[in-house]
Write a protein that holds these residues in place. Structure first.
Motif, PDB file in Angstrom:
ATOM      1  N   ARG A 225      -6.843  21.690 -15.691  1.00 51.60           N
ATOM      2  CA  ARG A 225      -6.785  21.024 -16.996  1.00 51.60           C
ATOM      3  C   ARG A 225      -8.183  20.868 -17.591  1.00 51.60           C
ATOM      4  N   GLN A 226      -9.152  20.594 -16.751  1.00 51.41           N
ATOM      5  CA  GLN A 226     -10.520  20.445 -17.254  1.00 51.41           C
ATOM      6  C   GLN A 226     -11.036  21.752 -17.850  1.00 51.41           C
ATOM      7  N   GLU A 227     -10.649  22.866 -17.242  1.00 43.33           N
ATOM      8  CA  GLU A 227     -11.076  24.155 -17.774  1.00 43.33           C
ATOM      9  C   GLU A 227     -10.490  24.409 -19.156  1.00 43.33           C
ATOM     10  N   ARG A 228      -9.252  23.936 -19.384  1.00 43.32           N
ATOM     11  CA  ARG A 228      -8.613  24.136 -20.693  1.00 43.32           C
ATOM     12  C   ARG A 228      -9.101  23.136 -21.734  1.00 43.32           C
ATOM     13  N   HIS A 229      -9.667  22.037 -21.285  1.00 38.77           N
ATOM     14  CA  HIS A 229     -10.158  21.000 -22.207  1.00 38.77           C
ATOM     15  C   HIS A 229     -11.592  20.636 -21.833  1.00 38.77           C
ATOM     16  N   PRO A 230     -12.538  21.550 -22.039  1.00 38.42           N
ATOM     17  CA  PRO A 230     -13.925  21.276 -21.655  1.00 38.42           C
ATOM     18  C   PRO A 230     -14.563  20.161 -22.469  1.00 38.42           C
ATOM     19  N   ASP A 231     -13.947  19.792 -23.591  1.00 35.04           N
ATOM     20  CA  ASP A 231     -14.502  18.728 -24.427  1.00 35.04           C
ATOM     21  C   ASP A 231     -14.211  17.343 -23.881  1.00 35.04           C
ATOM     22  N   VAL A 232     -13.316  17.254 -22.907  1.00 40.12           N
ATOM     23  CA  VAL A 232     -12.898  15.939 -22.397  1.00 40.12           C
ATOM     24  C   VAL A 232     -13.746  15.547 -21.185  1.00 40.12           C
ATOM     25  N   GLU A 233     -14.384  14.410 -21.305  1.00 41.01           N
ATOM     26  CA  GLU A 233     -15.118  13.846 -20.162  1.00 41.01           C
ATOM     27  C   GLU A 233     -14.108  13.209 -19.198  1.00 41.01           C
ATOM     28  N   VAL A 234     -14.155  13.600 -17.946  1.00 42.82           N
ATOM     29  CA  VAL A 234     -13.184  13.126 -16.964  1.00 42.82           C
ATOM     30  C   VAL A 234     -13.861  12.214 -15.953  1.00 42.82           C
ATOM     31  N   ARG A 235     -13.242  11.070 -15.743  1.00 44.49           N
ATOM     32  CA  ARG A 235     -13.710  10.142 -14.715  1.00 44.49           C
ATOM     33  C   ARG A 235     -12.575   9.979 -13.691  1.00 44.49           C
ATOM     34  N   ARG A 236     -12.872  10.226 -12.443  1.00 40.49           N
ATOM     35  CA  ARG A 236     -11.856  10.112 -11.395  1.00 40.49           C
ATOM     36  C   ARG A 236     -11.989   8.765 -10.702  1.00 40.49           C
ATOM     37  N   ARG A 237     -10.832   8.127 -10.491  1.00 42.10           N
ATOM     38  CA  ARG A 237     -10.842   6.831  -9.818  1.00 42.10           C
ATOM     39  C   ARG A 237      -9.795   6.841  -8.710  1.00 42.10           C
ATOM     40  N   LEU A 238     -10.252   6.697  -7.491  1.00 40.57           N
ATOM     41  CA  LEU A 238      -9.378   6.617  -6.327  1.00 40.57           C
ATOM     42  C   LEU A 238      -9.406   5.181  -5.833  1.00 40.57           C
ATOM     43  N   VAL A 239      -8.230   4.560  -5.750  1.00 46.42           N
ATOM     44  CA  VAL A 239      -8.165   3.147  -5.382  1.00 46.42           C
ATOM     45  C   VAL A 239      -7.194   2.942  -4.234  1.00 46.42           C
ATOM     46  N   ARG A 240      -7.379   1.844  -3.541  1.00 49.65           N
ATOM     47  CA  ARG A 240      -6.510   1.529  -2.409  1.00 49.65           C
ATOM     48  C   ARG A 240      -5.314   0.679  -2.814  1.00 49.65           C
ATOM     49  N   SER A 241      -5.352   0.102  -3.998  1.00 50.66           N
ATOM     50  CA  SER A 241      -4.250  -0.757  -4.438  1.00 50.66           C
ATOM     51  C   SER A 241      -3.057   0.082  -4.875  1.00 50.66           C
ATOM     52  N   ASN A 242      -1.938  -0.584  -5.170  1.00 54.66           N
ATOM     53  CA  ASN A 242      -0.763   0.164  -5.622  1.00 54.66           C
ATOM     54  C   ASN A 242      -0.958   0.605  -7.072  1.00 54.66           C
ATOM     55  N   PRO A 243      -0.238   1.636  -7.515  1.00 56.16           N
ATOM     56  CA  PRO A 243      -0.463   2.188  -8.854  1.00 56.16           C
ATOM     57  C   PRO A 243      -0.197   1.208  -9.977  1.00 56.16           C
ATOM     58  N   ARG A 244       0.769   0.329  -9.799  1.00 56.05           N
ATOM     59  CA  ARG A 244       1.065  -0.649 -10.849  1.00 56.05           C
ATOM     60  C   ARG A 244      -0.158  -1.501 -11.140  1.00 56.05           C
ATOM     61  N   ASP A 245      -0.755  -2.083 -10.092  1.00 56.88           N
ATOM     62  CA  ASP A 245      -1.907  -2.954 -10.285  1.00 56.88           C
ATOM     63  C   ASP A 245      -3.108  -2.181 -10.821  1.00 56.88           C
ATOM     64  N   ALA A 246      -3.317  -0.966 -10.301  1.00 63.15           N
ATOM     65  CA  ALA A 246      -4.470  -0.171 -10.729  1.00 63.15           C
ATOM     66  C   ALA A 246      -4.380   0.193 -12.204  1.00 63.15           C
ATOM     67  N   LEU A 247      -3.196   0.617 -12.656  1.00 64.13           N
ATOM     68  CA  LEU A 247      -3.046   1.039 -14.041  1.00 64.13           C
ATOM     69  C   LEU A 247      -3.012  -0.160 -14.993  1.00 64.13           C
ATOM     70  N   LEU A 248      -2.428  -1.266 -14.556  1.00 67.11           N
ATOM     71  CA  LEU A 248      -2.468  -2.470 -15.380  1.00 67.11           C
ATOM     72  C   LEU A 248      -3.913  -2.936 -15.570  1.00 67.11           C
ATOM     73  N   GLU A 249      -4.707  -2.843 -14.528  1.00 69.11           N
ATOM     74  CA  GLU A 249      -6.118  -3.206 -14.649  1.00 69.11           C
ATOM     75  C   GLU A 249      -6.839  -2.277 -15.627  1.00 69.11           C
ATOM     76  N   GLU A 250      -6.568  -0.983 -15.543  1.00 66.28           N
ATOM     77  CA  GLU A 250      -7.206  -0.026 -16.457  1.00 66.28           C
ATOM     78  C   GLU A 250      -6.782  -0.268 -17.900  1.00 66.28           C
ATOM     79  N   SER A 251      -5.562  -0.755 -18.122  1.00 67.59           N
ATOM     80  CA  SER A 251      -5.071  -0.979 -19.488  1.00 67.59           C
ATOM     81  C   SER A 251      -5.857  -2.059 -20.220  1.00 67.59           C
ATOM     82  N   GLU A 252      -6.617  -2.866 -19.477  1.00 66.70           N
ATOM     83  CA  GLU A 252      -7.428  -3.904 -20.108  1.00 66.70           C
ATOM     84  C   GLU A 252      -8.533  -3.315 -20.978  1.00 66.70           C
ATOM     85  N   GLN A 253      -8.951  -2.076 -20.683  1.00 64.40           N
ATOM     86  CA  GLN A 253     -10.045  -1.450 -21.422  1.00 64.40           C
ATOM     87  C   GLN A 253      -9.625  -0.165 -22.120  1.00 64.40           C
TER      88      GLN A 253
END
Length: 295
Positions: A225-253
């Motif tokens: 996907r990055q190759e098809r969208h070189p204009d997009v800056e990608v930040r990878r985040r690997l977390v130990r918490s469950n996906p619900r909590d991780a994504l709810l936290e990200e939704s704050e920003q």
């Protein structure tokens, strides 16, 4: 919207939340050069009138209210882009049935997270669970943060390696590219909460052992996907918490969270399907739920 078109559909019930959804949908349609369909359901009064419970005067009043609702929604949409192609649908069905039906030929269905509709209108917010689980295209639920819909911040996507998640990642890259926003790809290693592992945590592999392999898998999922969208800056985040909590936290920003509607995938432990409903109820920004589509 004629058969075969792929425009944006938005539900309205005359509430402030629905107006924000119309405004958000109009901006998406304008940016992508798509038409916009504004839909309103009249199921309750139609059923009561058909059973002889409601009088003809009540039915006509409900129709007039519906016409006023869609006319105001059209005005809101055109205030975003005066040249936007806007059509309206007032259908004697529930809001959920109207939106699911229109989703067959839509690029995206948009609705507010909640709302109290006018006489005769089925509250669009109550249709969210049904539309999210049955629509034939991605569904955006427009949620506010501190009284406004955020328009700045990254696009966030939940990644689990399943086919549905792959579709969500692809759409998230498109959204980030359109918006000129960075993309935060979140992979939560486990959907097991503390309550489930209490007393057995000693059997879980050490995080230092897990992290490098999971980082590698996440990078592989994003590489094409990055190759098809070189204009997009990608930040990878690997977390130990469950996906619900991780994504709810990200939704704050974030300005948008993109997630698959279901699917346990190639990364151990992550089940996005159990997360999407929590996001559409509690996220602090709009949520785009990607429905499974044929390969």
């Amino acid at each position: 919207m004629t058969a075969g078109t792929r425009g944006i559909v938005v539900g309205t019930d005359g509430s402030p939340g629905a107006a924000e959804a119309v405004r958000w949908a109009a901006a998406v349609a304008s940016q992508r050069k798509l038409d916009l369909v504004i839909a309103h359901g009249l199921e309750v009064v139609v059923r009561l009138y058909g059973r002889g419970v409601a009088t003809r005067e009540v039915f006509e009043l409900a129709q007039q209210a519906a016409e006023g609702i869609v006319a105001e929604a059209r005005r809101v949409a055109l205030s975003v882009d005066s040249e936007l192609e806007v059509s309206t649908e007032t259908v004697p069905e529930s809001a959920a049935a109207v939106l699911v039906g229109l989703s067959r030929t839509a690029r995206m269905v948009v609705l507010g997270a909640s709302g109290v509709g006018a006489l005769g209108g089925v509250v669009v917010g109550s249709a969210v669970p049904t539309v999210v689980s049955q629509a034939h295209c991605p569904v955006a639920v427009v949620r506010e943060r501190d009284g406004t819909v955020p328009a700045k911040g990254p696009v966030v996507v939940g990644v689990d390696g399943s086919p549905n998640s792959e579709q969500a990642v692809g759409l998230a890259f498109e959204e980030a590219s359109f918006r000129g926003a960075p993309l935060v790809a979140v992979h939560a290693w486990s959907d097991v909460t503390y309550e489930y592992v209490h007393g057995t945590a000693q059997f879980l592999p050490p995080w230092d052992y897990i992290e490098p392999e999971q980082q590698r898998l996440l990078a592989q999922r994003l590489a094409g996907r990055q190759e098809r969208h070189p204009d997009v800056e990608v930040r990878r985040r690997l977390v130990r918490s469950n996906p619900r909590d991780a994504l709810l936290e990200e939704s704050e920003q974030a300005q948008l969270v993109v997630v698959g509607s279901r699917g346990r995938g190639g990364f151990k432990g992550l089940l996005l399907g159990s997360t999407s409903q929590a996001l559409v109820r509690r996220a602090r920004c709009p949520v785009l739920v990607v429905r499974p589509e044929p390969a």
